[in-house]
Write a protein that holds these residues in place. Sequence first.
Motif, PDB file in Angstrom:
ATOM      1  N   PRO A  85      15.894 -36.737  22.521  1.00  0.00           N
ATOM      2  CA  PRO A  85      15.507 -35.760  21.599  1.00  0.00           C
ATOM      3  C   PRO A  85      16.900 -34.792  20.506  1.00  0.00           C
ATOM      4  CG  PRO A  85      15.379 -35.917  24.284  1.00  0.00           C
ATOM      5  CD  PRO A  85      16.397 -36.851  23.717  1.00  0.00           C
ATOM      6  N   LEU A  86      16.575 -34.309  20.033  1.00  0.00           N
ATOM      7  CA  LEU A  86      17.410 -33.298  19.221  1.00  0.00           C
ATOM      8  C   LEU A  86      17.086 -31.972  19.591  1.00  0.00           C
ATOM      9  CD1 LEU A  86      16.524 -34.172  15.079  1.00  0.00           C
ATOM     10  CD2 LEU A  86      18.117 -35.133  16.592  1.00  0.00           C
ATOM     11  N   VAL A  87      18.499 -31.609  20.257  1.00  0.00           N
ATOM     12  CA  VAL A  87      18.022 -29.626  20.493  1.00  0.00           C
ATOM     13  C   VAL A  87      19.555 -29.182  20.135  1.00  0.00           C
ATOM     14  CG1 VAL A  87      19.044 -28.168  22.510  1.00  0.00           C
ATOM     15  CG2 VAL A  87      18.284 -30.783  23.181  1.00  0.00           C
ATOM     16  N   MET A  88      18.396 -28.354  19.493  1.00  0.00           N
ATOM     17  CA  MET A  88      18.281 -27.323  18.300  1.00  0.00           C
ATOM     18  C   MET A  88      18.753 -26.121  18.306  1.00  0.00           C
ATOM     19  SD  MET A  88      16.268 -28.609  15.230  1.00  0.00           S
ATOM     20  CE  MET A  88      15.828 -30.380  14.087  1.00  0.00           C
ATOM     21  N   TRP A  89      20.168 -25.969  17.590  1.00  0.00           N
ATOM     22  CA  TRP A  89      21.026 -23.843  18.547  1.00  0.00           C
ATOM     23  C   TRP A  89      20.909 -23.148  17.277  1.00  0.00           C
ATOM     24  CZ3 TRP A  89      25.247 -24.397  22.928  1.00  0.00           C
ATOM     25  CH2 TRP A  89      25.326 -22.653  23.423  1.00  0.00           C
ATOM     26  N   LYS A 203      18.482 -30.372  32.359  1.00  0.00           N
ATOM     27  CA  LYS A 203      16.904 -30.828  33.498  1.00  0.00           C
ATOM     28  C   LYS A 203      16.081 -32.050  32.286  1.00  0.00           C
ATOM     29  CE  LYS A 203      12.576 -28.001  32.312  1.00  0.00           C
ATOM     30  NZ  LYS A 203      12.096 -27.388  33.650  1.00  0.00           N
ATOM     31  N   ILE A 204      16.224 -32.106  31.070  1.00  0.00           N
ATOM     32  CA  ILE A 204      15.881 -33.490  29.873  1.00  0.00           C
ATOM     33  C   ILE A 204      16.539 -34.232  29.929  1.00  0.00           C
ATOM     34  CG2 ILE A 204      15.049 -31.194  28.421  1.00  0.00           C
ATOM     35  CD1 ILE A 204      16.952 -31.711  26.475  1.00  0.00           C
ATOM     36  N   GLY A 205      17.669 -34.798  30.526  1.00  0.00           N
ATOM     37  CA  GLY A 205      18.450 -35.829  30.072  1.00  0.00           C
ATOM     38  C   GLY A 205      19.400 -35.863  28.876  1.00  0.00           C
ATOM     39  N   PRO A 206      20.078 -37.444  28.530  1.00  0.00           N
ATOM     40  CA  PRO A 206      20.413 -37.866  27.094  1.00  0.00           C
ATOM     41  C   PRO A 206      20.372 -36.787  26.162  1.00  0.00           C
ATOM     42  CG  PRO A 206      20.673 -39.033  28.123  1.00  0.00           C
ATOM     43  CD  PRO A 206      19.509 -38.131  29.679  1.00  0.00           C
ATOM     44  N   ALA A 207      20.434 -36.604  25.245  1.00  0.00           N
ATOM     45  CA  ALA A 207      19.934 -35.639  23.770  1.00  0.00           C
ATOM     46  C   ALA A 207      21.185 -35.559  22.914  1.00  0.00           C
ATOM     47  CB  ALA A 207      19.524 -34.351  24.538  1.00  0.00           C
ATOM     48  N   ILE A 208      20.434 -35.448  22.091  1.00  0.00           N
ATOM     49  CA  ILE A 208      21.555 -34.945  20.660  1.00  0.00           C
ATOM     50  C   ILE A 208      21.405 -33.363  20.294  1.00  0.00           C
ATOM     51  CG2 ILE A 208      22.147 -35.649  18.161  1.00  0.00           C
ATOM     52  CD1 ILE A 208      20.205 -37.884  18.904  1.00  0.00           C
ATOM     53  N   LEU A 209      23.085 -32.878  20.808  1.00  0.00           N
ATOM     54  CA  LEU A 209      22.733 -30.933  20.289  1.00  0.00           C
ATOM     55  C   LEU A 209      22.934 -31.063  18.663  1.00  0.00           C
ATOM     56  CD1 LEU A 209      23.115 -28.706  21.366  1.00  0.00           C
ATOM     57  CD2 LEU A 209      25.992 -28.927  21.637  1.00  0.00           C
ATOM     58  N   VAL A 210      22.365 -30.107  18.591  1.00  0.00           N
ATOM     59  CA  VAL A 210      22.199 -29.604  16.555  1.00  0.00           C
ATOM     60  C   VAL A 210      22.746 -28.371  17.013  1.00  0.00           C
ATOM     61  CG1 VAL A 210      21.512 -29.660  14.364  1.00  0.00           C
ATOM     62  CG2 VAL A 210      20.856 -31.385  16.124  1.00  0.00           C
ATOM     63  N   THR A 211      24.313 -27.995  16.235  1.00  0.00           N
ATOM     64  CA  THR A 211      24.654 -26.423  16.172  1.00  0.00           C
ATOM     65  C   THR A 211      24.371 -25.755  15.000  1.00  0.00           C
ATOM     66  OG1 THR A 211      27.246 -27.707  16.447  1.00  0.00           O
ATOM     67  CG2 THR A 211      25.391 -26.609  18.247  1.00  0.00           C
ATOM     68  N   HIS A 212      24.601 -25.019  14.533  1.00  0.00           N
ATOM     69  CA  HIS A 212      25.185 -23.572  13.324  1.00  0.00           C
ATOM     70  C   HIS A 212      25.801 -22.673  13.533  1.00  0.00           C
ATOM     71  CE1 HIS A 212      23.043 -21.060  10.311  1.00  0.00           C
ATOM     72  NE2 HIS A 212      23.794 -21.873   9.470  1.00  0.00           N
ATOM     73  N   SER A 213      27.006 -22.530  12.551  1.00  0.00           N
ATOM     74  CA  SER A 213      27.275 -21.757  12.472  1.00  0.00           C
ATOM     75  C   SER A 213      28.166 -20.625  14.305  1.00  0.00           C
ATOM     76  CB  SER A 213      26.897 -20.488  11.965  1.00  0.00           C
ATOM     77  OG  SER A 213      27.738 -19.101  11.568  1.00  0.00           O
TER      78      SER A 213
END
Length: 360
Positions: A85-89, A203-213
């Motif tokens: 999944p993509l986790v967007m912050w 909680k969700i397991g392996p994922a890709i973190l997408v951050t901003h600023s």
Amino acid sequence: MKWLYQKSFLFLFFFYFMVSCSSTKAIKEKKYLIVKEQGSFAVGGTIITNPGTFNPYKPTSEGQTFRGDHAYVFYQIPQKARKFPLVMWHGIGQFSKTWETTPDGREGYQTIFLRKNFSVYLINQPRRGNAGRSTVPAVINPIPDEQQWFDVFRVGVWPNYFEGVQFARDNETLNQYFRAMTPNIGSIDSQLNSDAIAALFHKIGPAILVTHSHSGGMGWLTAVKNQNVKAIVSYEPGSGFLFPEGEVPSALTSSAGALEASAVPMKDFLKLTQLPIVIYYGDNIPTTPSDNPGADGWRVRLQMARLWRDVVNKYGGDVTVVHLPEMGIKGNTHFPFSDLNNLVIAEVMSQWLKENGLDK
């Protein structure tokens, strides 16, 4: 790797040409989006417990509890979802709206990547937006500041837009842009915030973190705390660069103030060498010192990102810093993922995910 970048550039040039030549009608004609599952939850946070015994007939604060400082997460899972999944912050002054519909009414990253069969988790960090139940006092003063943000976010130099900027110039777009901002309910606490997002990855397991600023630096902290972060895509990180103890560079000065990096123990720093990381910066960043603080702050942030890349890679890491104008992609603001060319920007990210085997 050089041939990969050349191949990617040719692909992106062709993609950009096709998108630019499409009619408005064709762009708006979208296939139905089928979501297999969606929902929301809180994660992380703390509980304050007041001593005493609660009396439901004469209620006071005695014996009661207060849950706060958690993150709020909304998620959607498409049919045939990809592995990670993509986790967007979001960034500073923002909440999950950052990744939703763009200010001018087009699909944002949330929907673009759902269409690419990625599960998407949107974060409201603790003390922000839907996660506003803070355990510390806060005072919100309605101080006018939007014209300054117009400059800092590199839409232009108020009241003028940058020439060729990838931002619609109608009044309603600007209205929606400013109304996507929300205050902090309490101080910003990087450790508390990264703890909450690390709990999300548990909680969700392996994922890709997408951050901003502003979440860029907290993203590095999250990866140190939880190795379920399998990759990081960071758009214009502005602070919180982590260096090994003894190797922190001197502060970089600009008309926006000094930019300082942080030190962490080598054992923590080395965790950042175990995952691929890509950093993207947009256009209209000065190459020499400028007396415009809105733009000049980004000059030293891009410089610090490159210094950080070099140190991480020296220890065996895999960090790439991409300055979009150097790829021929011009006009992007501090929000490339919601600019007028966000389909092109999304394809740049998609190619990076593919080259790193993250789109299975």
